[in-house]
Design a protein around this motif. Sequence first.
Motif, PDB file in Angstrom:
ATOM      1  N   VAL A 146      12.274  -0.449  10.493  1.00 54.25           N
ATOM      2  CA  VAL A 146      12.439  -0.755   9.065  1.00 54.25           C
ATOM      3  C   VAL A 146      11.077  -0.993   8.413  1.00 54.25           C
ATOM      4  O   VAL A 146      10.800  -0.480   7.324  1.00 54.25           O
ATOM      5  N   ARG A 147      10.213  -1.738   9.086  1.00 55.37           N
ATOM      6  CA  ARG A 147       8.863  -1.973   8.544  1.00 55.37           C
ATOM      7  C   ARG A 147       8.090  -0.666   8.407  1.00 55.37           C
ATOM      8  O   ARG A 147       7.373  -0.453   7.432  1.00 55.37           O
ATOM      9  N   LEU A 148       8.236   0.213   9.406  1.00 58.91           N
ATOM     10  CA  LEU A 148       7.563   1.507   9.355  1.00 58.91           C
ATOM     11  C   LEU A 148       8.066   2.342   8.187  1.00 58.91           C
ATOM     12  O   LEU A 148       7.276   2.961   7.467  1.00 58.91           O
ATOM     13  N   ILE A 149       9.368   2.347   7.961  1.00 56.65           N
ATOM     14  CA  ILE A 149       9.945   3.100   6.844  1.00 56.65           C
ATOM     15  C   ILE A 149       9.411   2.581   5.518  1.00 56.65           C
ATOM     16  O   ILE A 149       9.001   3.360   4.646  1.00 56.65           O
ATOM     17  N   TRP A 150       9.382   1.254   5.334  1.00 59.33           N
ATOM     18  CA  TRP A 150       8.865   0.692   4.076  1.00 59.33           C
ATOM     19  C   TRP A 150       7.379   0.998   3.903  1.00 59.33           C
ATOM     20  O   TRP A 150       6.912   1.253   2.788  1.00 59.33           O
ATOM     21  N   PHE A 151       6.629   0.993   5.019  1.00 64.48           N
ATOM     22  CA  PHE A 151       5.202   1.316   4.942  1.00 64.48           C
ATOM     23  C   PHE A 151       5.003   2.764   4.494  1.00 64.48           C
ATOM     24  O   PHE A 151       4.216   3.041   3.585  1.00 64.48           O
ATOM     25  N   VAL A 152       5.721   3.692   5.129  1.00 60.54           N
ATOM     26  CA  VAL A 152       5.602   5.106   4.780  1.00 60.54           C
ATOM     27  C   VAL A 152       6.031   5.326   3.328  1.00 60.54           C
ATOM     28  O   VAL A 152       5.386   6.069   2.580  1.00 60.54           O
ATOM     29  N   LEU A 153       7.100   4.666   2.912  1.00 58.05           N
ATOM     30  CA  LEU A 153       7.546   4.787   1.518  1.00 58.05           C
ATOM     31  C   LEU A 153       6.474   4.273   0.562  1.00 58.05           C
ATOM     32  O   LEU A 153       6.202   4.902  -0.464  1.00 58.05           O
ATOM     33  N   THR A 154       5.869   3.146   0.876  1.00 61.50           N
ATOM     34  CA  THR A 154       4.828   2.579   0.013  1.00 61.50           C
ATOM     35  C   THR A 154       3.659   3.541  -0.140  1.00 61.50           C
ATOM     36  O   THR A 154       3.146   3.741  -1.247  1.00 61.50           O
ATOM     37  N   VAL A 155       3.248   4.155   0.959  1.00 62.24           N
ATOM     38  CA  VAL A 155       2.149   5.126   0.892  1.00 62.24           C
ATOM     39  C   VAL A 155       2.557   6.331   0.042  1.00 62.24           C
ATOM     40  O   VAL A 155       1.808   6.754  -0.850  1.00 62.24           O
TER      41      VAL A 155
ATOM     42  N   LEU B 263      18.348   4.687   4.304  1.00 61.49           N
ATOM     43  CA  LEU B 263      18.012   4.712   5.726  1.00 61.49           C
ATOM     44  C   LEU B 263      17.872   3.303   6.293  1.00 61.49           C
ATOM     45  O   LEU B 263      18.392   2.993   7.373  1.00 61.49           O
ATOM     46  N   VAL B 264      17.206   2.427   5.564  1.00 63.22           N
ATOM     47  CA  VAL B 264      17.055   1.035   6.001  1.00 63.22           C
ATOM     48  C   VAL B 264      18.410   0.335   6.050  1.00 63.22           C
ATOM     49  O   VAL B 264      18.699  -0.418   6.985  1.00 63.22           O
ATOM     50  N   THR B 265      19.257   0.607   5.078  1.00 59.81           N
ATOM     51  CA  THR B 265      20.594   0.018   5.074  1.00 59.81           C
ATOM     52  C   THR B 265      21.411   0.513   6.262  1.00 59.81           C
ATOM     53  O   THR B 265      22.106  -0.282   6.923  1.00 59.81           O
ATOM     54  N   LEU B 266      21.312   1.786   6.575  1.00 55.19           N
ATOM     55  CA  LEU B 266      22.013   2.332   7.736  1.00 55.19           C
ATOM     56  C   LEU B 266      21.525   1.695   9.030  1.00 55.19           C
ATOM     57  O   LEU B 266      22.327   1.330   9.905  1.00 55.19           O
TER      58      LEU B 266
END
Length: 108
Positions: free
Chosen positions: A19-28, A99-102
């Motif tokens: 989840v942290r990785l997904i939020w990081f990639v989204l932020t970038v 994706l994070v919710t799933l």
Amino acid sequence: MSPELLVLTPALPPADRLVRLIWFVLTVAESIVGLRVLFRALASTEAGFVRLVYSISVPLVAPFRPIAPDQSLGPDGRRVVEISSLIAMLLLFLGAYLLVTLIDIVAG
């Protein structure tokens, strides 16, 4: 060192790390597309960093380009509001959120 001072924090579960990785990639990705929108609206010259942002953001924005045309601003038409980039930002966020919710549902 005494054993009382040694406090080991447990490692994050894999789902939380994902989840942290997904939020990081989204932020970038959001930052890059956001800079693209800003530079296009300000009619920035395509030099150095601006060119880098444009080249990196092309694959992120390309799938959304046919959805809506760009809107020119001002009498010279150099300033542009990229509606497709704004749609890309919205849909990238929505995809990451779903994706994070799933992951949260599956990992419990």
